[in-house]
Design a protein around this motif. Structure first.
Motif, PDB file in Angstrom:
ATOM      1  N   GLY A   1       6.653  -4.045  -3.398  1.00 19.61           N
ATOM      2  CA  GLY A   1       5.667  -5.158  -3.732  1.00 19.61           C
ATOM      3  C   GLY A   1       4.457  -4.459  -4.259  1.00 19.61           C
ATOM      4  O   GLY A   1       4.107  -3.086  -4.243  1.00 19.61           O
ATOM      5  N   VAL A   2       4.002  -5.225  -5.323  1.00 20.81           N
ATOM      6  CA  VAL A   2       2.988  -5.018  -5.883  1.00 20.81           C
ATOM      7  C   VAL A   2       1.937  -6.287  -6.359  1.00 20.81           C
ATOM      8  O   VAL A   2       2.260  -7.365  -6.565  1.00 20.81           O
ATOM      9  CB  VAL A   2       3.326  -4.650  -7.706  1.00 20.81           C
ATOM     10  CG1 VAL A   2       2.072  -4.604  -8.644  1.00 20.81           C
ATOM     11  CG2 VAL A   2       4.342  -3.599  -7.673  1.00 20.81           C
ATOM     12  N   ASP A   3       0.705  -5.920  -5.643  1.00 22.82           N
ATOM     13  CA  ASP A   3      -0.341  -6.836  -5.446  1.00 22.82           C
ATOM     14  C   ASP A   3      -1.107  -7.030  -6.960  1.00 22.82           C
ATOM     15  O   ASP A   3      -1.935  -5.837  -7.082  1.00 22.82           O
ATOM     16  CB  ASP A   3      -1.113  -6.784  -4.322  1.00 22.82           C
ATOM     17  CG  ASP A   3      -2.322  -7.840  -4.185  1.00 22.82           C
ATOM     18  OD1 ASP A   3      -2.275  -8.680  -5.112  1.00 22.82           O
ATOM     19  OD2 ASP A   3      -3.042  -7.613  -3.192  1.00 22.82           O
TER      20      ASP A   3
ATOM     21  N   LYS B   1       1.594   0.601 -14.343  1.00 22.96           N
ATOM     22  CA  LYS B   1       1.591   2.090 -13.640  1.00 22.96           C
ATOM     23  C   LYS B   1       2.257   1.966 -12.442  1.00 22.96           C
ATOM     24  O   LYS B   1       3.019   2.705 -12.194  1.00 22.96           O
ATOM     25  CB  LYS B   1      -0.116   2.358 -13.250  1.00 22.96           C
ATOM     26  CG  LYS B   1      -0.664   2.568 -14.502  1.00 22.96           C
ATOM     27  CD  LYS B   1      -2.257   2.986 -14.063  1.00 22.96           C
ATOM     28  CE  LYS B   1      -3.211   3.295 -15.245  1.00 22.96           C
ATOM     29  NZ  LYS B   1      -4.557   3.564 -14.942  1.00 22.96           N
ATOM     30  N   SER B   2       2.098   0.888 -11.514  1.00 24.89           N
ATOM     31  CA  SER B   2       3.053   0.401 -10.511  1.00 24.89           C
ATOM     32  C   SER B   2       4.643   0.562 -10.914  1.00 24.89           C
ATOM     33  O   SER B   2       5.429   1.034 -10.349  1.00 24.89           O
ATOM     34  CB  SER B   2       2.719  -0.791  -9.806  1.00 24.89           C
ATOM     35  OG  SER B   2       1.298  -0.770  -9.548  1.00 24.89           O
ATOM     36  N   LEU B   3       4.946  -0.444 -12.091  1.00 30.52           N
ATOM     37  CA  LEU B   3       6.257  -0.624 -12.387  1.00 30.52           C
ATOM     38  C   LEU B   3       6.976   0.656 -12.893  1.00 30.52           C
ATOM     39  O   LEU B   3       8.036   0.994 -12.733  1.00 30.52           O
ATOM     40  CB  LEU B   3       6.271  -1.646 -13.476  1.00 30.52           C
ATOM     41  CG  LEU B   3       6.639  -3.016 -12.840  1.00 30.52           C
ATOM     42  CD1 LEU B   3       5.338  -3.438 -12.120  1.00 30.52           C
ATOM     43  CD2 LEU B   3       7.007  -4.018 -13.738  1.00 30.52           C
TER      44      LEU B   3
ATOM     45  N   ASN C   1       0.714  -1.166   0.064  1.00 28.97           N
ATOM     46  CA  ASN C   1       0.065  -0.046   0.215  1.00 28.97           C
ATOM     47  C   ASN C   1       0.753   1.228   0.122  1.00 28.97           C
ATOM     48  O   ASN C   1       0.704   2.227   0.750  1.00 28.97           O
ATOM     49  CB  ASN C   1      -1.051  -0.158   1.171  1.00 28.97           C
ATOM     50  CG  ASN C   1      -1.977  -1.187   1.107  1.00 28.97           C
ATOM     51  OD1 ASN C   1      -2.454  -1.280   0.200  1.00 28.97           O
ATOM     52  ND2 ASN C   1      -1.820  -1.852   2.174  1.00 28.97           N
ATOM     53  N   TRP C   2       1.736   1.228  -0.883  1.00 32.99           N
ATOM     54  CA  TRP C   2       2.734   2.495  -1.121  1.00 32.99           C
ATOM     55  C   TRP C   2       2.087   3.488  -2.065  1.00 32.99           C
ATOM     56  O   TRP C   2       1.383   3.150  -3.007  1.00 32.99           O
ATOM     57  CB  TRP C   2       4.175   2.094  -1.396  1.00 32.99           C
ATOM     58  CG  TRP C   2       4.002   0.953  -2.579  1.00 32.99           C
ATOM     59  CD1 TRP C   2       4.185  -0.240  -2.615  1.00 32.99           C
ATOM     60  CD2 TRP C   2       4.114   1.432  -3.911  1.00 32.99           C
ATOM     61  NE1 TRP C   2       4.099  -0.729  -3.794  1.00 32.99           N
ATOM     62  CE2 TRP C   2       4.062   0.131  -4.603  1.00 32.99           C
ATOM     63  CE3 TRP C   2       4.193   2.617  -4.552  1.00 32.99           C
ATOM     64  CZ2 TRP C   2       4.346   0.300  -6.065  1.00 32.99           C
ATOM     65  CZ3 TRP C   2       4.188   2.797  -6.012  1.00 32.99           C
ATOM     66  CH2 TRP C   2       4.069   1.484  -6.584  1.00 32.99           C
TER      67      TRP C   2
ATOM     68  N   ARG D   1      -5.674  -5.591  -4.246  1.00 33.23           N
ATOM     69  CA  ARG D   1      -6.366  -5.524  -3.057  1.00 33.23           C
ATOM     70  C   ARG D   1      -5.861  -4.302  -2.081  1.00 33.23           C
ATOM     71  O   ARG D   1      -4.417  -4.251  -1.988  1.00 33.23           O
ATOM     72  CB  ARG D   1      -6.439  -6.971  -2.343  1.00 33.23           C
ATOM     73  CG  ARG D   1      -7.002  -7.839  -2.930  1.00 33.23           C
ATOM     74  CD  ARG D   1      -6.474  -9.285  -2.375  1.00 33.23           C
ATOM     75  NE  ARG D   1      -5.205  -9.768  -2.918  1.00 33.23           N
ATOM     76  CZ  ARG D   1      -4.626 -11.050  -3.136  1.00 33.23           C
ATOM     77  NH1 ARG D   1      -5.493 -11.999  -2.574  1.00 33.23           N
ATOM     78  NH2 ARG D   1      -3.505 -11.103  -3.433  1.00 33.23           N
ATOM     79  N   GLY D   2      -6.782  -3.685  -1.695  1.00 29.51           N
ATOM     80  CA  GLY D   2      -6.257  -2.611  -0.567  1.00 29.51           C
ATOM     81  C   GLY D   2      -6.097  -1.129  -1.408  1.00 29.51           C
ATOM     82  O   GLY D   2      -6.510  -1.039  -2.414  1.00 29.51           O
ATOM     83  N   ASN D   3      -5.386  -0.368  -0.837  1.00 30.73           N
ATOM     84  CA  ASN D   3      -5.115   0.933  -1.347  1.00 30.73           C
ATOM     85  C   ASN D   3      -3.990   0.780  -2.112  1.00 30.73           C
ATOM     86  O   ASN D   3      -2.648   1.376  -1.508  1.00 30.73           O
ATOM     87  CB  ASN D   3      -5.079   1.945  -0.271  1.00 30.73           C
ATOM     88  CG  ASN D   3      -4.950   3.458  -0.972  1.00 30.73           C
ATOM     89  OD1 ASN D   3      -5.420   3.699  -2.101  1.00 30.73           O
ATOM     90  ND2 ASN D   3      -4.543   4.496   0.134  1.00 30.73           N
ATOM     91  N   VAL D   4      -3.920   0.594  -3.326  1.00 27.66           N
ATOM     92  CA  VAL D   4      -2.664   0.401  -4.016  1.00 27.66           C
ATOM     93  C   VAL D   4      -2.579   1.136  -5.463  1.00 27.66           C
ATOM     94  O   VAL D   4      -3.495   1.507  -5.710  1.00 27.66           O
ATOM     95  CB  VAL D   4      -2.520  -1.349  -4.269  1.00 27.66           C
ATOM     96  CG1 VAL D   4      -2.311  -1.979  -3.091  1.00 27.66           C
ATOM     97  CG2 VAL D   4      -3.620  -1.791  -5.226  1.00 27.66           C
ATOM     98  N   VAL D   5      -1.494   1.018  -5.881  1.00 27.35           N
ATOM     99  CA  VAL D   5      -1.150   1.914  -7.016  1.00 27.35           C
ATOM    100  C   VAL D   5      -1.389   0.610  -8.234  1.00 27.35           C
ATOM    101  O   VAL D   5      -0.535  -0.422  -8.071  1.00 27.35           O
ATOM    102  CB  VAL D   5       0.136   2.317  -7.400  1.00 27.35           C
ATOM    103  CG1 VAL D   5       0.576   2.986  -8.694  1.00 27.35           C
ATOM    104  CG2 VAL D   5       0.261   3.536  -6.351  1.00 27.35           C
ATOM    105  N   GLY D   6      -2.128   0.658  -9.140  1.00 26.44           N
ATOM    106  CA  GLY D   6      -2.001  -0.046 -10.263  1.00 26.44           C
ATOM    107  C   GLY D   6      -2.908  -1.556  -9.862  1.00 26.44           C
ATOM    108  O   GLY D   6      -3.406  -1.556  -8.986  1.00 26.44           O
ATOM    109  N   GLY D   7      -2.263  -2.518 -10.564  1.00 26.74           N
ATOM    110  CA  GLY D   7      -2.882  -3.889 -10.219  1.00 26.74           C
ATOM    111  C   GLY D   7      -3.417  -4.395 -11.294  1.00 26.74           C
ATOM    112  O   GLY D   7      -3.953  -3.769 -12.255  1.00 26.74           O
ATOM    113  N   ARG D   8      -3.651  -5.800 -11.586  1.00 21.92           N
ATOM    114  CA  ARG D   8      -4.434  -6.252 -12.683  1.00 21.92           C
ATOM    115  C   ARG D   8      -3.713  -6.061 -14.156  1.00 21.92           C
ATOM    116  O   ARG D   8      -2.608  -5.793 -14.147  1.00 21.92           O
ATOM    117  CB  ARG D   8      -6.029  -6.029 -12.428  1.00 21.92           C
ATOM    118  CG  ARG D   8      -6.466  -6.606 -11.249  1.00 21.92           C
ATOM    119  CD  ARG D   8      -7.988  -6.066 -11.028  1.00 21.92           C
ATOM    120  NE  ARG D   8      -8.449  -6.812  -9.699  1.00 21.92           N
ATOM    121  CZ  ARG D   8      -9.814  -6.459  -9.251  1.00 21.92           C
ATOM    122  NH1 ARG D   8     -10.502  -5.859 -10.128  1.00 21.92           N
ATOM    123  NH2 ARG D   8     -10.221  -6.808  -8.165  1.00 21.92           N
TER     124      ARG D   8
END
Length: 800
Positions: free
Chosen positions: A319-321, A337-339, A296-297, A325-332
């Motif tokens: 970490g990238v979930d 966007k996270s990377l 959740n960064w 789940r939770g308050n995250v950047v990107g995912g799925r």
């Protein structure tokens, strides 16, 4: 129940050689306890014969190592501290030992380039992947973008997660480091931590020693430590020394090993995820190889971490979930966007549960979604290169709807066997510049295969303004001897005049000289300006015989001899060219079945940053078995010189030194593989066939375990076969058997469990016989003659 056997007649020299091979293989490793095979009744130059009286009495196997329903060997975990401390190697543990050492790669994992970690968490773990010898699965999960990742973590919520051996073999083949997981959670986890962390150092050192022993024995590379429960002041005070001791001992016993810490507990002992490296958890980072942050960064967390990480930014895995789940950047499908943010600040990335594309989306669209997911990340995932030769791949994913052996279909039906996955290429879409009408795409193809269960599908378009398009399949950094041999098996779909050829690129341009590239063929033909090998190496003789010819089911093999001097092999490409005189847009569909890069007689070359043991000599007679660093070697004219550059260490400059020069016995390299020896049959179980549970059975289900002796470093795997037949009471007479034995499966260890093999029941006063054969598959992938196979027969009869 175990088969019985007596007497030995093979030569003592051959026996000693088999024992020496085993001793070399097991040197400095814990030795498992082995079950003795039973009474042997005959042993000659061809086979050993074991005697068995059929009995349906139960003979239970250890439940940890075998599936309770099928008795198939399975990978396992440990659920408690007591199980961990009590673990010692057993014969059954040998099934789960990785065959593949960690392949050399460039850049090395120790470089400061930001890395990519994949944390595989799927539905609790130990699913179809737990079956060591494979299983029947219609739509299994597959991972094949190995060149894009550096570390693979197998995650579950069991206390000690030992990675299933199929994952370790597949990852190591691609130069990817494999970690297990040590996790404690909830109140039970707190009690476990108090038991080994709150006391004196002997308690936590005993746990660390056992974790190191497990990694060393099963041949994976380290641990993710995940303490997700509060710790007492005494326990948290001992946690950094525990990490330091574990890391130090792992580096000594598993060169190149890693210990990572997950962001959970802070130095006060509270369970308080920080989503960053900071002053509250820095003490754990300083005690091991790396830090895996919570998910959740925000970008401000990354900015703050720059000062905390210093020169160790690559050791911080953000970490990238992927489930978001939770308050995250990107995912799925927005994981890119996270990377983008993580790479902007120079950190490594830890992708958690990218199996989301399999778990949550339609199984029928899995390969399309998998390629879409990793394709969107491609620009943020630097690849690594293969650094040693020979190099062989059939593009097999370790699964398929049928099993094919060099163009011949040998079994129909779905199968899944992770250890059978071969080196995978760089996947993606490649477009030419300009208006973009020229393009090439690569995909996995389960519809057809040359060897295994799949091939590589290459589609593309050659626009009118260019003569050809090429796609880079493999990145390499391997010094090569003056001559190498390359081979490609392919099949063009539909009517087309497009031609296909292998291409390569080389480095060291100032000194590299390519003397010529010639097509090899078994027949001289001036029309193609062919230059056949005058005296082909023994191991290549049958290979050259197939070159340039139409093979079974439409496959074609092209072979090349390339003369080089002072070159570094950098890329392997496949080029598609329009027919001469054509000015039309040309589309093509091609299936690639196999690519090989092989060396001539006596030649070996490589550039390696090798975490594995190496047998170079630092001084005459003194072997340097645990050298960590960069090695190079080149063989020419029978003399091989090796040099080494140790990895930089505090207070020690990087130096280049000559380690050894030795004479290579070219004849030994050309000799056939040693014969598979000492095949034994044990742990025999009989059952009536499922359809004949009542009355005297005419068919039986036979399960048993084979063991044999062979040096694993010489093979890719073993193919297991059988012949079924019957003997009457006249000595030496048997019913005719088929010309070829029946294929049973692949083994990636020197043991294999036969499960529920249907055989004919023995009538009153009648003996029946089944024969098992063990075929070694050499690194080059050639079939070897049956004279080099191992074999043992089981002679069985009904109860008196």
């Amino acid at each position: 129940m175990e088969a019985a056997a007596v007497t030995v007649t093979r030569s003592a020299a051959r026996r000693r050689r088999g024992r020496q091979l085993q001793e070399e293989q097991e040197e400095q490793e814990p030795r498992p306890r082995r079950r003795r095979p039973g009474r042997r009744i005959k042993d000659d130059e061809e086979e050993t014969v074991f005697r068995e009286v059929v009995s349906f009495s139960p003979d239970p196997l250890p439940v940890r190592y075998y599936d309770k329903d099928t008795t198939k060997p399975v990978s396992f975990y440990l659920s408690s501290l007591e199980e961990l401390l009590a673990w010692t190697p057993r014969m059954e543990d040998g099934f789960n030992v990785a065959l593949e050492p960690l392949a050399c790669r460039q850049p090395p994992l120790s470089s400061q380039r930001p890395r990519t970690l994949l944390c595989h968490d799927m539905m609790g773990g130990y699913l179809d992947d737990r079956f060591i010898q494979g299983s029947v699965v219609q739509t299994p999960y597959a991972f094949y973008h190995w060149q894009c990742i550096d570390v693979f973590v197998y995650f579950s919520h069991h206390t000690v997660t030992i990675p299933p051996v199929g994952w370790t073999n597949a990852a190591h083949r691609h130069g990817v480091c494999v970690l297990g997981t040590f996790i404690t959670e909830w109140n039970e986890g707190g009690r476990l931590c108090e038991a080994f962390l709150a006391g004196d150092k002997r308690s936590y050192q005993a746990v660390a020693d056992r974790l190191v022993q497990i990694a060393q024995f099963f041949r994976f590379d380290g641990w993710l430590i995940n303490i997700e429960n509060s710790l007492s002041l005494a326990a948290v005070g001992n946690t950094p020394p525990f990490l330091w001791y574990l890391t130090t001992q792992l580096h000594r016993q598993v060169p190149g090993g890693l210990v990572l810490w997950y962001d959970s507990v802070v130095q006060s002992g509270q369970l308080k995820w920080q989503d960053e490296l900071n002053q509250h958890n820095r003490v754990f980072f300083d005690s091991c190889d790396g830090f895996f942050t919570n998910y959740n960064w925000r970008e401000e967390h990354l900015e703050r971490m720059l000062g905390q990480a210093g020169e160790r930014r690559a050791d911080v895995y953000v970490g990238v979930d992927v489930f978001a789940r939770g308050n995250v950047v990107g995912g799925r499908f927005d994981t890119d966007k996270s990377l983008e943010l993580i790479r902007k600040h120079g950190f490594s990335v830890a992708l958690f549960a990218p199996g989301w594309v399999y778990e949550c989306l339609e199984k029928k669209d899995f390969f399309q979604n998998q390629d879409k997911f990793w394709g969107r990340l491609e620009r943020y995932l630097p690849t690594h290169s293969i650094c040693s030769l020979p190099f062989v791949t059939s593009f097999c994913l370790g699964l398929g709807a049928r099993r094919v052996c060099y163009g011949q279909e040998e079994a129909v039906g779905p199968w899944y066997h992770l250890s059978a996955q071969e080196i995978q290429p760089l996947f993606g879409e490649h477009r030419l510049g300009g208006d973009g009408r020229g393009w090439v795409r690569t995909h996995c193809c389960l519809e057809d295969a040359w060897h295994g269960g799949s091939s590589l599908l290459v589609r593309g378009v050659i626009p009118p303004e260019v003569g050809n398009v090429a796609v880079r399949l493999f990145s390499l950094q391997a010094p090569v001897p003056p001559k190498i041999f390359l081979s490609m098996v392919y099949k063009l779909e539909g009517p087309t005049d497009v031609t296909v050829a292998l291409e390569l690129t080389t480095g060291d341009a100032s000194s590299c000289h390519i003397g010529g590239i010639s097509v090899l063929n078994a027949e001289t033909s001036s029309r193609h300006s062919l230059r056949p090998l005058r005296v082909p190496p023994t191991k290549l003789a049958r290979w050259v015989g197939r070159c340039g010819r139409q093979l079974s089911r439409g496959w074609v093999q092209h072979c090349y001899e390339v003369s080089l001097r002072g070159c570094l092999l950098l890329d392997l490409l496949v080029c598609f060219s329009r027919p001469p005189g054509s000015r039309e847009e040309e589309s093509f569909t091609c299936r690639l079945g196999e690519i090989q890069v092989m060396l001539p007689r006596g030649a070996q070359a490589g550039l390696a940053v090798c975490p594995a043991r190496v047998g170079v000599e630092a001084t005459p007679g003194r072997s340097l078995l645990r050298f960590r660093g960069e090695l190079g070697w080149r063989s020419q004219g029978g003399e091989m010189c090796a040099w080494g550059r140790p990895l930089p260490a505090p207070g020690r400059p990087t130096v280049l030194s000559l380690l050894s020069c030795q004479v290579v016995d070219a004849a030994s390299l050309l000799a056939p593989l040693p014969q598979v020896e000492t095949v034994t049959i044990s742990q025999v179980r009989w059952q009536p066939a499922a359809s004949e549970r009542e009355g005297p059975p005419s068919l039986l289900q036979l399960s048993c375990t084979l063991h044999w002796s062979f040096l694993l470093s010489q093979v890719r795997c073993f193919r297991i076969h059988y012949w079924g037949g019957t003997s009457d009471d006249s000595p030496g007479r048997e019913l005719p058997r088929p010309e070829m034995p029946t294929f049973l499966g692949l083994a990636f260890a020197t043991q294999y469990r036969i499960v529920d093999l249907l055989v004919e029941a023995a009538g009153p006063g009648q003996d029946r016989r089944v024969e098992f054969l063990v075929e070694p598959v050499p690194k080059e992938g050639f079939r070897v003659p049956q004279a080099e196979w191992g074999r043992a027969a089981l002679l069985y009869s009904g109860p008196a």
